[in-house]
Enzyme design. Structure first.
Site, PDB file in Angstrom:
ATOM      1  N   GLU A 101       0.849  -0.919   0.137  1.00 48.83           N
ATOM      2  CA  GLU A 101      -0.017   0.086   0.004  1.00 48.83           C
ATOM      3  C   GLU A 101       0.734   1.128   0.038  1.00 48.83           C
ATOM      4  O   GLU A 101       2.022   1.301   0.493  1.00 48.83           O
ATOM      5  CB  GLU A 101      -0.997  -0.119   1.176  1.00 48.83           C
ATOM      6  N   ASP A 103       0.179   5.422   0.650  1.00 51.18           N
ATOM      7  CA  ASP A 103      -1.008   6.148   0.964  1.00 51.18           C
ATOM      8  C   ASP A 103      -0.592   7.796   1.000  1.00 51.18           C
ATOM      9  O   ASP A 103       0.313   8.093   1.354  1.00 51.18           O
ATOM     10  CB  ASP A 103      -1.046   6.012   2.611  1.00 51.18           C
ATOM     11  N   GLU A 105      -3.035  10.525   2.978  1.00 49.60           N
ATOM     12  CA  GLU A 105      -4.272  10.758   3.751  1.00 49.60           C
ATOM     13  C   GLU A 105      -4.278  12.073   4.326  1.00 49.60           C
ATOM     14  O   GLU A 105      -2.969  12.713   4.682  1.00 49.60           O
ATOM     15  CB  GLU A 105      -4.237   9.886   5.041  1.00 49.60           C
TER      16      GLU A 105
END
Ligand SMILES: *[C@@H]1O[C@H](CO)[C@@H](O)[C@H](O)[C@H]1NC(C)=O
Ligand SMILES: *[C@@H]1O[C@H](CO)[C@@H](O)[C@H](O)[C@H]1NC(C)=O
Length: 286
Positions: A101, A103, A105
């Site tokens: 993953e 990311d 955010e």
């Protein structure tokens, strides 16, 4: 002679291998809204996407395609005003229990207080590689582009073309690197007021709901993954895929340093308290 021949065959193979698909276009073609019961919408003939959040639910979307390496960009305009407690995500992820993953955010805040841009890299289900930043502009006033470059040598996170983080492939010193699990792009807007804003001190003000974030200009320069095969192994054209060997030149490295010096607010690589037995190996090299 033998080794000259071998290396030119290898070169030809690599040139073939590193062909890629480039695609920019209509959000209806690229994206599926996957949850939120109508709170996620594609508008303006596929040129704009909005996600919204209210007390009952958030919403989210994912890319139709899976990618094994790519340079993915999207423009986001984040929840304006009092966005405390809300989190907007834009990330790539593979399925399963040992997933990879990458990311972005965006942790909301009270009006006038800065968002935090949180980044992380997971490999085989293990993350713990957080870096957090403030932005050098108001991310709610306009659209700005957020990019993930993922190639066999490195992952680079960029904001409006400025690199903010580089995670290099350091398998040679035993650091896992995502390289075999195809990923999709995902995005969501959800409530995380138990931790997001000032560590959970500031809660979501539901009188301001619905909260809305906007997205446009999705672009994937990527190796598509289809039926167990990569589009990058079946063509002879490599001129359109310079991203597959892209690295930071000296100008980009200077900009990365500038961002990290002025805007980075958390770096796992300097968090000695968290790693009393010693920092992770990738932290010692840079
Ligand atoms: C919100 O604002 C406060 C006060 O300026 C700041 O400490 C915090 O880092 C900001 N961002 C988040 C997501 O809490
Ligand atoms: C390779 O791809 C580029 C960009 O898509 C295109 O301009 C070029 O004509 C292609 N070359 C060949 C030999 O197909």
């Amino acid at each position: 002679m033998a080794s000259l021949l071998t290396s030119s065959v290898l070169f030809a193979f690599l040139a073939c291998y590193f062909m890629a698909a480039s695609h920019a276009g209509n959000l209806y073609q690229d994206i599926d809204i996957t949850w939120g019961d109508g709170r996620g919408k594609i508008l303006n003939n596929g040129q704009l996407l909005t996600l919204s959040l209210d007390k009952a639910s958030g919403s989210g979307f994912q890319s139709k395609n899976q990618y094994l390496y790519g340079k993915i960009d999207m423009q986001l305009k984040l929840v304006p005003g009092n966005s405390a407690g809300t989190v907007t995500t834009f990330y790539m992820k593979s399925p399963g229990t040992t997933w990879d993953e990458i990311d972005f955010e965006f942790l909301g805040n009270l009006s006038g207080d800065p968002y935090i841009l949180h980044t992380n890299v997971f490999c085989q289900g293990n993350g713990n590689r957080e870096q957090q930043f403030y932005l050098w502009f108001d991310p709610t006033a306009d659209f700005h582009s957020y990019s993930i470059l993922w190639n066999p040598q490195r992952i680079i996170f960029s904001v409006d073309g400025t690199p903010i983080r580089e995670f290099k492939n350091m398998e040679s010193i035993g650091v896992p690197f995502p390289k075999s699990q195809p990923m999709r792009i995902y995005s969501s807007l959800w409530n995380a007021d138990d931790w997001a804003t000032r560590g959970g001190l500031v809660k979501t003000d539901w009188t301001k709901a619905p909260f809305t974030a906007s997205f446009r200009k999705y672009n994937a320069n990527a190796c598509l993954w289809n039926n167990g095969a990569s589009s990058c192994s079946s063509s002879t054209n490599s001129s359109s895929s310079s991203w597959l060997s892209e690295e930071l030149d000296s100008t980009s490295q200077a900009r990365l340093k500038w961002v990290q010096k002025k805007y980075m607010i958390y770096n796992y690589c300097t968090d000695n308290k968290r790693f009393p037995q010693g920092l992770p190996p990738e932290c010692k090299t840079s």
